[in-house]
Write an enzyme that holds these catalytic residues in place. Structure first.
Site, PDB file in Angstrom:
ATOM      1  N   GLY A  45     -12.236   5.992   0.568  1.00 41.29           N
ATOM      2  CA  GLY A  45     -11.510   7.286   1.132  1.00 41.29           C
ATOM      3  C   GLY A  45     -10.487   7.703   0.438  1.00 41.29           C
ATOM      4  N   CYS A  46      -9.804   6.656   0.165  1.00 43.91           N
ATOM      5  CA  CYS A  46      -8.525   6.880  -0.569  1.00 43.91           C
ATOM      6  C   CYS A  46      -8.428   7.256  -2.114  1.00 43.91           C
ATOM      7  CB  CYS A  46      -7.558   5.509  -0.682  1.00 43.91           C
ATOM      8  SG  CYS A  46      -7.104   5.009   0.980  1.00 43.91           S
TER       9      CYS A  46
END
Length: 149
Positions: A45-46
């Site tokens: 996600g990051c």
């Protein structure tokens, strides 16, 4: 968790980037600043979020924005993350949680029934006078630049 809100003045801060340089809020006086907080470098996600900002960086810059990414990762981990994906913006290593606490993004979370304290993925847009202009609490990792533009 006492998160900064629209209209709040951001307290002055200083933090180390991935290369050990001191980055201060005052460095951005008179400029629009986007500060995005992410839980951990090199996680799916990051990575999606930071790459989306990278891919739209020229558009963000054209609109007058500067960017800072922040997590509790070490300088070494931030440097590896930045080099791997060639991010054109600094990544701050907030290992002591100074910025996480100033912005109020560290607090209780829950994942798969497990409760723990961690970084809430949030983004703050700060005006040239250091006042919060916008807070994005529900970050769309794959389309974050569109939320800002």
């Amino acid at each position: 968790m006492n998160t900064l809100k629209v209209g709040d003045k951001v307290p002055s801060f200083s933090a180390k980037d991935e290369n050990g340089n001191d980055i201060k809020l005052s460095d951005y006086q008179g400029k629009k600043l986007i500060v995005f907080f992410y839980p951990k470098a090199n996680t799916p996600g990051c990575t999606a979020e930071a790459c989306n900002l990278r891919d739209n960086y020229s558009e963000l810059k054209a609109q007058g924005y500067e960017l800072l990414g922040v997590s509790a990762d070490s300088q070494k981990r931030q440097l590896s993350f930045k080099n791997k994906y060639q991010f054109p913006f600094p990544l701050l290593a907030d290992e002591d949680h100074t910025l996480l606490n100033i912005f109020g993004v560290w607090g209780p979370k829950q994942f798969m029934g497990k409760k723990y304290d961690g970084i809430h993925r949030m983004t703050f847009v700060i005006d040239g006078d250091g006042v919060v202009e916008k807070v994005i609490e529900k970050v769309k990792t794959k389309d974050h630049a569109a939320q800002l533009l």
